[in-house]
Each structure stands twice: as C-alpha cells, then as structure tokens.
Design a protein around this motif. Structure first.
Motif, PDB file in Angstrom:
ATOM      1  N   ASN A 209       0.908  -1.200   0.152  1.00  0.00           N
ATOM      2  CA  ASN A 209      -0.031  -0.112   0.218  1.00  0.00           C
ATOM      3  C   ASN A 209       0.679   1.192  -0.016  1.00  0.00           C
ATOM      4  O   ASN A 209       0.688   2.143  -0.833  1.00  0.00           O
ATOM      5  CB  ASN A 209      -0.922   0.042   1.278  1.00  0.00           C
ATOM      6  CG  ASN A 209      -1.794   0.966   1.087  1.00  0.00           C
ATOM      7  OD1 ASN A 209      -2.613   1.164   0.272  1.00  0.00           O
ATOM      8  ND2 ASN A 209      -2.018   1.771   2.071  1.00  0.00           N
TER       9      ASN A 209
ATOM     10  N   GLU B 269      -4.855   3.188  -3.610  1.00  0.00           N
ATOM     11  CA  GLU B 269      -5.454   2.489  -4.997  1.00  0.00           C
ATOM     12  C   GLU B 269      -5.612   1.159  -4.079  1.00  0.00           C
ATOM     13  O   GLU B 269      -5.046  -0.029  -4.579  1.00  0.00           O
ATOM     14  CB  GLU B 269      -4.521   2.323  -5.868  1.00  0.00           C
ATOM     15  CG  GLU B 269      -5.160   1.939  -7.069  1.00  0.00           C
ATOM     16  CD  GLU B 269      -6.203   2.525  -7.603  1.00  0.00           C
ATOM     17  OE1 GLU B 269      -7.212   2.024  -7.638  1.00  0.00           O
ATOM     18  OE2 GLU B 269      -6.068   3.806  -7.863  1.00  0.00           O
TER      19      GLU B 269
ATOM     20  N   THR C 248      -7.952  -1.130  -4.636  1.00  0.00           N
ATOM     21  CA  THR C 248      -8.274  -2.462  -5.530  1.00  0.00           C
ATOM     22  C   THR C 248      -6.844  -2.828  -6.222  1.00  0.00           C
ATOM     23  O   THR C 248      -6.897  -4.042  -6.157  1.00  0.00           O
ATOM     24  CB  THR C 248      -9.005  -1.755  -6.651  1.00  0.00           C
ATOM     25  OG1 THR C 248     -10.171  -1.236  -6.052  1.00  0.00           O
ATOM     26  CG2 THR C 248      -9.317  -2.907  -7.671  1.00  0.00           C
ATOM     27  N   LEU C 249      -5.770  -2.002  -6.580  1.00  0.00           N
ATOM     28  CA  LEU C 249      -4.767  -2.750  -6.711  1.00  0.00           C
ATOM     29  C   LEU C 249      -3.944  -3.561  -5.816  1.00  0.00           C
ATOM     30  O   LEU C 249      -3.280  -4.582  -6.205  1.00  0.00           O
ATOM     31  CB  LEU C 249      -3.829  -1.497  -7.458  1.00  0.00           C
ATOM     32  CG  LEU C 249      -2.374  -1.699  -7.978  1.00  0.00           C
ATOM     33  CD1 LEU C 249      -2.539  -2.832  -9.246  1.00  0.00           C
ATOM     34  CD2 LEU C 249      -1.530  -0.551  -8.372  1.00  0.00           C
TER      35      LEU C 249
ATOM     36  N   ASP D 103      -5.215  -5.057  -3.138  1.00  0.00           N
ATOM     37  CA  ASP D 103      -5.732  -6.226  -3.256  1.00  0.00           C
ATOM     38  C   ASP D 103      -5.419  -7.081  -4.218  1.00  0.00           C
ATOM     39  O   ASP D 103      -5.207  -8.456  -4.195  1.00  0.00           O
ATOM     40  CB  ASP D 103      -7.546  -6.020  -3.075  1.00  0.00           C
ATOM     41  CG  ASP D 103      -8.019  -5.476  -1.930  1.00  0.00           C
ATOM     42  OD1 ASP D 103      -7.188  -5.380  -0.760  1.00  0.00           O
ATOM     43  OD2 ASP D 103      -9.007  -4.966  -2.054  1.00  0.00           O
ATOM     44  N   PHE D 104      -5.490  -6.613  -5.439  1.00  0.00           N
ATOM     45  CA  PHE D 104      -5.079  -7.562  -6.607  1.00  0.00           C
ATOM     46  C   PHE D 104      -3.753  -7.993  -6.501  1.00  0.00           C
ATOM     47  O   PHE D 104      -3.332  -9.240  -6.685  1.00  0.00           O
ATOM     48  CB  PHE D 104      -5.203  -6.740  -7.825  1.00  0.00           C
ATOM     49  CG  PHE D 104      -4.755  -7.349  -9.060  1.00  0.00           C
ATOM     50  CD1 PHE D 104      -5.594  -8.374  -9.783  1.00  0.00           C
ATOM     51  CD2 PHE D 104      -3.373  -7.055  -9.682  1.00  0.00           C
ATOM     52  CE1 PHE D 104      -5.172  -9.064 -10.872  1.00  0.00           C
ATOM     53  CE2 PHE D 104      -3.249  -7.696 -10.826  1.00  0.00           C
ATOM     54  CZ  PHE D 104      -4.094  -8.770 -11.416  1.00  0.00           C
TER      55      PHE D 104
END
Length: 77
Positions: free
Chosen positions: A10, A21, A23-24, A26-27
């Motif tokens: 993060n 970000e 979402t990124l 988590d991805f």
C-alpha cells in the motif's frame, strides 16, 4: 501478509501513483497469496506502474523472501 506485506505494498503504491489504490493493492496481494510467479505479477502491474514496475516487484519479492525466512527461523512470534 496482513501485518507486513499489505501495508508495504500500500505504501509503495501511494509513492508511485500518488494516491491510495486499494483495488490494486488487493489485486497484488491476491496474486502473491495465490503463488503467482514474479514475472506474472510484473506483467500485471506494468501498465499501472510503468518503469517502476520491475523495481517494485523485485523489492516486494525480497521482502517476501525475508519474511518467509524470518518466520522459518523463528524470528516472528
């Protein structure tokens, strides 16, 4: 993963992109947990991180190796 790796990812994403970000993050975390190869993760983040992608993946992989070895050696409680 949640204590060391996710916060590091993060922080680095914020440094590279300039804003959080989730979402990124988590991805990427899901890719790591699924056992994806470094090259596969690099290919996936290349579009977002451009020239920083390779440095990011190398540093992340070093952190992962360190954390795994530290756990194996009993350094983490």
């Amino acid at each position: 993963m949640e204590k060391k790796i996710r916060p590091w990812i993060n922080k680095k994403i914020i440094e590279y992109i300039g804003e959080p970000e989730p979402t990124l993050v988590d991805f990427i975390c899901n890719k790591v947990e699924a056992g994806s190869a470094p090259q596969g993760i690099l290919d996936d983040v290349q579009m977002v991180l451009d020239e920083e992608a390779e440095v990011f993946v190398v540093k992340m992989w070093r952190l992962l190796i360190y954390e795994l070895e530290a756990k194996r050696a009993g350094l983490h409680k």
